[in-house]
Enzyme design. Structure first.
Site, short mmCIF file in Angstrom:
data_model
loop_
_atom_site.label_atom_id
_atom_site.label_comp_id
_atom_site.label_asym_id
_atom_site.label_seq_id
_atom_site.Cartn_x
_atom_site.Cartn_y
_atom_site.Cartn_z
N LYS A 84 0.86 -1.19 0.00
CA LYS A 84 0.00 0.00 0.00
C LYS A 84 0.89 1.24 0.00
O LYS A 84 0.68 2.20 0.74
CB LYS A 84 -0.93 -0.03 1.23
N ASP A 97 -5.20 -3.10 -2.19
CA ASP A 97 -6.65 -3.17 -2.39
C ASP A 97 -6.99 -3.62 -3.80
O ASP A 97 -7.95 -4.37 -4.02
CB ASP A 97 -7.33 -1.84 -2.06
N ASP A 115 -2.20 -11.35 5.71
CA ASP A 115 -3.29 -11.94 6.48
C ASP A 115 -4.60 -11.85 5.69
O ASP A 115 -5.34 -12.82 5.56
CB ASP A 115 -3.42 -11.20 7.82
#
Length: 423
Positions: free
Chosen positions: A216, A265, A289
């Site tokens: 990210k 994302d 995760d």
């Protein structure tokens, strides 16, 4: 004679009868472990004809350990994994409301098991919520020791939080709301590079096509953005002959491994819509995760998701079931042992016993294709035969000689679609 595994200059040195520590686990742990151990022993016996075997060494952690010793994670357990290098565990209960934050995280951090290895692929016959589950065949390398999972947090309203807010305001001009809990997100050069290095080496060893760095970094530029940049540095400086970036090859890598990166994302969308484009994934702790469980849902759920925590430098590794203890099913011989069985297959592959690992995976796929499944899959599959945990393990063991005979003729242990022809 049983011997411990050691780490040499060229990697693990595995004797023919290695001592492997195991933790049954809490709740459903004993049920799934009994089924899994029988599968492991049978696969090793069949493939190596008695020339190799496993000397199992039991250790304790979680609720079982607390009842026996008064400790949730006895030092003897950590010492056992330290001494014998490679082991496996079932699910563990973590105390609520204080004490150890997570037994799983504690084991990983204590042994510096920096890579969480999560292979995810679809096995023929498993129900899936997506149309093309057969295109899912990825291996996630999740950094295991840093990020927000490092545990550097202070509680809202505490003196520690007040002092930290004051320091951040004075030194950096960062003014946080006074009712904030605060966490620190460390991402280091060493932690990032050794994770990506392991992912690329895995791709080289097992003939994988690409390594995708998931991050990210568009928002967290000095942590996740740096993780991305350091990952490209590893590929460029340490694997120049084996890898190539998208810009260098225009999407045509030839026989080299493609190194690319995707925003986290967007990656959660990509694994649903374009799973065939991705192979090995290297990512930070929290992203890994999320991605691990999202991918597991596409190929049968967490009950069939294997996991391993590895330090590729020291050789230490603890493979594990990735689900919880499900105490309401404890002792009922009911749940799916697939996660710990597939984790054990990955453990055998890590030891270099690929034949036994392939046989376990082929047997599992063949049994599920025969619609012999535990309750979690039976409720999703028409015309299936619901079996107990132990019976599922027995079905795998019964299928193994058939697959081995087929392997002798075909040269592969991958389960054939026409397996019944060889029964």
């Amino acid at each position: 004679m049983p011997e411990g595994i050691t780490m040499g200059e060229n990697g693990l040195k595995v004797p023919d009868e290695p001592i492997l520590p195991f933790i049954e686990g809490d709740g459903i742990g004993p049920d799934i472990w009994r089924a899994a151990q029988a599968v492991f022993d049978a696969a090793v016996e069949i493939v190596y004809g008695g020339g190799r075997r496993i000397a199992w060494h039991e250790l304790y952690a979680g609720e079982t350990a607390f009842k026996k010793t008064g400790e949730w994670l006895p030092q003897e357990t950590i010492k056992g994994f330290e001494e014998y290098l490679v082991g496996i565990k079932g699910p563990l209960t973590t105390p609520v409301g204080g004490g150890i934050r997570s037994l799983n995280v504690t084991i990983r951090q204590t042994l510096d098991l920096f890579a969480c290895l999560r292979p995810v692929r679809w096995y023929r016959g498993i129900p899936s919520p997506i149309r093309t589950p057969h295109l899912v065949d990825m291996v996630i390398f999740r950094e295991n020791t840093e990020d927000v999972y490092a545990g550097f947090e202070v509680e809202e309203g505490s003196d520690e939080a007040a002092r930290l807010r004051g320091f951040l305001g004075q030194e950096y001009g960062w003014h946080l709301r006074p009712d904030s809990g605060i966490g620190i997100k460390p991402i280091s050069v060493e932690g990032s590079k050794r994770l990506v290095r392991s992912a690329i080496q895995y791709a080289v060893t097992f003939g994988r096509r690409s390594v995708t760095i998931v991050h990210k970094g568009n928002i967290m530029k000095f942590t996740e953005g740096a993780f991305r940049n350091w990952g490209y540095e590893v590929a460029r400086e340490e694997f120049p002959q084996q890898t190539v970036t998208w810009d260098e090859c225009g999407g045509e890598p030839g026989d080299r491994i493609l190194i690319q990166d995707v925003i986290a994302d967007a990656m959660l969308q990509q694994v649903l819509t374009r799973p065939a484009n991705y192979d090995v994934i290297a990512t930070t702790n929290l992203n890994g995760d999320y991605l691990s469980d999202a991918l597991a849902a596409q190929v049968g759920g967490i009950g069939l998701a294997p996991g391993g925590n590895i330090n590729y430098v020291t050789g230490h590794a603890v493979f594990e079931a990735t689900h919880g203890t499900a105490p309401k099913y404890a002792g009922l011989d009911k749940v799916n042992p697939g996660s710990v069985i597939l984790s054990g297959a990955n453990m055998l592959r890590y030891l270099g016993w690929r034949g036994a690992a392939d046989l376990i995976e082929a047997a599992l796929e063949a049994v599920i294709a025969d619609r012999i499944v535990t309750y979690d899959l039976a409720r999703l599959m028409r015309y299936s035969t619901e079996v107990k945990t132990s019976e599922f393990g027995e079905a795998l063991v019964e299928k193994m000689p058939i697959i081995e005979r087929y392997a002798a003729m075909s040269g592969t242990r991958r389960a054939p679609s026409h397996i019944r022809a060889y029964m």
